[in-house]
Scaffold this motif. Structure first.
Motif, PDB file in Angstrom:
ATOM      1  N   THR A 540       0.857  -1.194   0.000  1.00  0.00           N
ATOM      2  CA  THR A 540       0.000   0.000   0.000  1.00  0.00           C
ATOM      3  C   THR A 540       0.885   1.233   0.000  1.00  0.00           C
ATOM      4  N   GLY A 541       0.274   2.366  -0.335  1.00  0.00           N
ATOM      5  CA  GLY A 541       1.013   3.619  -0.320  1.00  0.00           C
ATOM      6  C   GLY A 541       1.994   3.718  -1.472  1.00  0.00           C
ATOM      7  N   TRP A 545       1.506   9.183  -2.447  1.00  0.00           N
ATOM      8  CA  TRP A 545       0.526   8.882  -1.405  1.00  0.00           C
ATOM      9  C   TRP A 545       1.034   9.290  -0.029  1.00  0.00           C
ATOM     10  N   THR A 546       0.115   9.813   0.766  1.00  0.00           N
ATOM     11  CA  THR A 546       0.317   9.920   2.205  1.00  0.00           C
ATOM     12  C   THR A 546      -0.632   8.941   2.862  1.00  0.00           C
ATOM     13  N   ASP A 549      -4.133  10.348   2.683  1.00  0.00           N
ATOM     14  CA  ASP A 549      -4.741  10.245   1.345  1.00  0.00           C
ATOM     15  C   ASP A 549      -5.179   8.814   1.059  1.00  0.00           C
ATOM     16  N   TRP A 550      -4.315   7.848   1.421  1.00  0.00           N
ATOM     17  CA  TRP A 550      -4.647   6.443   1.154  1.00  0.00           C
ATOM     18  C   TRP A 550      -5.939   6.046   1.855  1.00  0.00           C
ATOM     19  N   GLY A 555      -6.922   4.141  -1.962  1.00  0.00           N
ATOM     20  CA  GLY A 555      -5.921   3.663  -2.902  1.00  0.00           C
ATOM     21  C   GLY A 555      -6.066   2.177  -3.184  1.00  0.00           C
ATOM     22  N   ASN A 598      -3.086   7.517  -8.139  1.00  0.00           N
ATOM     23  CA  ASN A 598      -2.771   8.346  -6.968  1.00  0.00           C
ATOM     24  C   ASN A 598      -3.633   9.604  -6.970  1.00  0.00           C
ATOM     25  N   PRO A 599      -3.529  10.433  -5.944  1.00  0.00           N
ATOM     26  CA  PRO A 599      -4.401  11.616  -5.857  1.00  0.00           C
ATOM     27  C   PRO A 599      -4.349  12.524  -7.079  1.00  0.00           C
TER      28      PRO A 599
END
Length: 740
Positions: A540-541, A545-546, A549-550, A555, A598-599
């Motif tokens: 993950t991440g 990514w933070t 945010d995840w 995510g 991602n974002p």
């Protein structure tokens, strides 16, 4: 919309009988079967019938007839008994006054009006409620013209329904039929009862079945110009119920009627006479019609050998429907090697049928239709069917109209799009009349193979023959003897489809990808995760990514990306087989792009949706709309897929929306992009034996040009190297699946 009177009826039955009849109904103010069932049970409880049930059956009718042959203000036995009547009237749309338990003037006027609507007021005059009318009160049948979806009611059909009720309601087994202006199962059966009554069959003998006695009787009642009376009424009723135009419900067989009969006979490929003869009667009354009439086509599950081909031709059969494939655990019914050549060499033609597990609503959906369309193309090419062949896709069960809307139409939309885009075959349908009609009206097929032998199907009862019928399946027969004996379903033909009498060499499927063997799932997942982590992609991440945010944006982990791709393995497999390349070459970038969302990608999508930007990479494969347009246009120009040449200015928005919203469209575009990428770097079109070196460069091109200003484009080349490792992991397990 809730109806206050219906709501009061629901409250009455719940509070008075809920603990006595074993059910309560939702108090929503909307009439439905549950409310009618509850009122039926309440009536049974008042009559002392035990146990109570939803059905107003023979016991309820007999008990009511014995105890209360005519209910009115002096004979209704109790206030609650009357409240049941009043509640049912509200639910049926008739005024019953208040639910006060009094058989008052409002009740009397409402019952009188309902009997008029039913057409039985000439038999049951006045305001008394008789048992058969009570039975008609406690169901959902309308007695006024109504519209069902896009199907308006017809006043001529309602006139026939009311006439049938009024003429035959006194007979033992004839019950009030709906008077809604629509042909239906009940109306079809009532017509058979009417025929039998007019033939002189006694109560208890007449059964509403098109049996030998009914058939023999009809053969003695041929109608010609000048015929008059009830038999003509029934014949014109049959013509109207079968939606023949310009027919009046009448007791006189005119020359104008004869002309319309001639056209009907020509439409169904009956003997042309213009008379109301037995074959015409039979076609009006049951879907399979006169099963003794000849047919020049057949379909069968049996291999056509030389001897059987000769037997079929000698018996007058020149077109044979055969199955493209088998299904696991099913009968061996598919076309065998050399069989099509045997068919052709004996002067026969073949029309292909595609059927897997198409025997229930749950099978049918858009994704399955897409897969069926692609698989049918694959099998048709394997057997050597030429471009222009029509493939009949089966709906082999009694699909209700609401299931056609919810399941069958999306399924055939998937079939139509798959076949239209990926081949030059045509799409037909095998199924009941209503299914064939509705799918054709939606534009997904251009010919129907009608399963008319299934005369009891609701999709056949009450529906006319679809206008685009090619084959009419009417009877199972055996022809030939000895080695030539074969059981077939006899089909009448319209001439719309001649079948195929010459074939290409079959396309080899050796070495092509197959469905993934789920036995390898856990090992494959572990190896995918290990590989991704080895190149710096954590579970993950990761980049962009933070933790916050995840958690908030959702995510996609390594495992989730793998599961998503595997959930669409059927599509990747079908596309790989169609395009003759390795599915891992399509899957690797799609899996990677899913994991790498991602974002910034989410923000870019929002910018396009709000009009701030006109394009961005989007969807499973993170594909730009302009790139999709270029890839698709290349494949169209190369004859790989069918479709219009897209215009970047005109079509950019619609293509982006499809890429963003439709995962199937996005994955298919990724497969076309794989071919286009090879073209852009001057490599041969991808194939199952494409080298790893070429595969790596094709994967690299997914992320951009291989050179920029004459220098190597390192980000793209690194992308290719990383995806090549992922490709090897995927291909390892797909190779195991192919070789098992």
């Amino acid at each position: 919309m809730a109806d206050e009177l219906v709501l009061r009826a629901q409250r009455f039955v719940n509070r008075t009988y809920g603990d006595k009849i074993g059910m309560t109904v939702e108090e929503n103010g909307r009439t439905g079967w549950s409310t009618m069932y509850a009122l039926t049970r309440a009536l049974q409880w008042e009559l002392g019938i035990s146990p109570v049930s939803d059905s107003f059956g023979p016991t309820t009718l007999r008990t009511l007839t014995q105890r209360f042959p005519r209910l009115n203000s002096t004979t209704v036995p109790s206030a609650n008994f009357c409240r049941i009547i009043q509640s049912a009237m509200y639910c049926k749309g008739y005024d019953g006054g208040d639910i006060d338990g009094i058989y008052n003037e409002s009740v009397q006027a409402g019952i009188t009006k309902m009997k008029q609507d039913m057409g039985v007021d000439g038999v049951y005059s006045g305001s008394d409620l008789t048992p058969k009318v009570f039975k008609g009160l406690l169901n959902m049948d309308p007695y006024v013209v109504v519209k069902y979806g896009d199907r308006p009611g017809d006043e001529d059909i309602r006139s026939i329904q009311r006439w049938l009720n009024g003429r035959y309601i006194h007979r033992q087994d004839f019950f009030v039929i709906p008077c809604d202006g629509h042909h239906s199962r009940d109306v079809a059966k009532s017509m058979l009862f009417a025929i039998q009554y007019e033939l002189g069959m006694a109560d208890g003998v007449a059964n509403g079945v098109f049996g030998p006695g009914t058939q023999a009787g009809l053969k003695q009642h041929t109608l010609t110009v000048g015929s008059t009376g009830t038999w003509v009424n029934l014949f014109t009723a049959g013509m109207i119920l079968n939606q023949r135009p310009h027919i009046a419900f009448s007791g006189t067989f005119t020359s104008e009627l004869s002309s319309q009969v001639f056209e009907y006979q020509d439409f169904l490929q009956l003997s042309l006479s213009g008379d109301g003869d037995y074959s015409t009667w039979a076609s009006l009354l049951v879907s399979y019609g006169d099963q003794s009439r000849s047919g020049s086509a057949c379909d069968c599950v049996t291999t056509i050998t030389e001897a059987r081909a000769q037997a079929l031709r000698a018996a007058g059969y020149f077109r044979v429907g055969r199955y493209l494939c088998n299904v696991p655990g099913g009968r061996d019914k598919m076309i065998k090697p050399g069989e099509l050549q045997t068919i052709a060499s004996n002067g026969l033609s073949c029309f292909p049928i595609y059927q897997t597990f198409s025997n229930g609503a749950s099978y049918f959906n858009y994704n399955q239709g897409t897969r069926d369309g692609l698989d049918a193309i694959d099998w048709a090419k394997y057997h050597g069917f030429k471009d222009g062949t029509r493939i009949y896709f089966a709906v082999d069960y009694d699909a209700y109209d609401h299931e056609v809307t919810s399941n069958i139409l999306p399924h055939f939309r998937g079939i139509h799009r798959a076949v239209q885009e990926n081949s030059r075959y045509r799409t037909g349908i095998y199924g009941p009349r209503n299914v064939c009609r509705r799918v054709r009206e939606a534009g997904y097929t251009d010919a129907s193979f009608v399963s008319d032998m299934s005369s009891g199907f609701s999709g056949n009862l009450g529906f006319p023959m679809p206008g685009d019928w090619a084959f009419d399946q009417i009877a199972t027969v055996t022809v030939g003897s000895g080695a030539g004996a074969i059981e077939i379903d006899k089909n009448v033909v319209s001439g719309r489809d001649l079948g195929q009498s010459s074939f290409d060499p079959g396309a080899s499927t050796a070495g092509l990808d197959v469905d993934f063997n789920p036995a390898y799932r856990d090992a494959m997942l572990q190896e995918v995760r290990s590989y991704l982590e080895s190149i710096g992609v954590p579970e993950t991440g990761g980049d962009g990514w933070t933790d916050k945010d995840w958690a908030t944006l959702g995510g996609i982990s390594n495992t989730k990306a793998f599961e998503l791709v595997l959930s669409a393995d059927w599509l990747f497999t079908s596309l790989a087989r169609q395009l003759r390349l390795r599915k891992a070459l399509i899957q690797a970038p799609v899996l990677w792009e899913l994991r790498k969302l991602n974002p910034l990608d989410f923000a870019a999508d929002t910018a396009v949706k709000t009009g701030v930007k006109d394009d961005c990479s989007t969807g499973w494969g993170q594909i730009f709309a302009w790139v999709a347009i270029e890839a698709r246009n290349h494949c169209v120009r190369e004859g790989i897929i069918n479709g219009p040449i897209l215009d970047r200015g005109r079509d950019l928005g619609s293509v982006w929306t499809q890429l963003n919203e439709d995962a199937i469209y996005n994955i298919k575009t990724a497969s076309y992009l794989t071919i286009y990428n090879a073209h852009q770097i001057s490599r041969p079109r991808p194939a199952p034996d494409t080298s790893e070196a070429d595969s790596e460069q094709i994967l690299a091109r997914y992320n951009g040009p291989l050179t920029v200003d004459g220098k190597p484009n390192e980000p793209a080349l690194e992308y290719g190297r990383q995806l090549m490792g992922l490709y090897r992991v995927l291909e390892k397990y797909y190779r195991l699946s192919r070789n098992q």
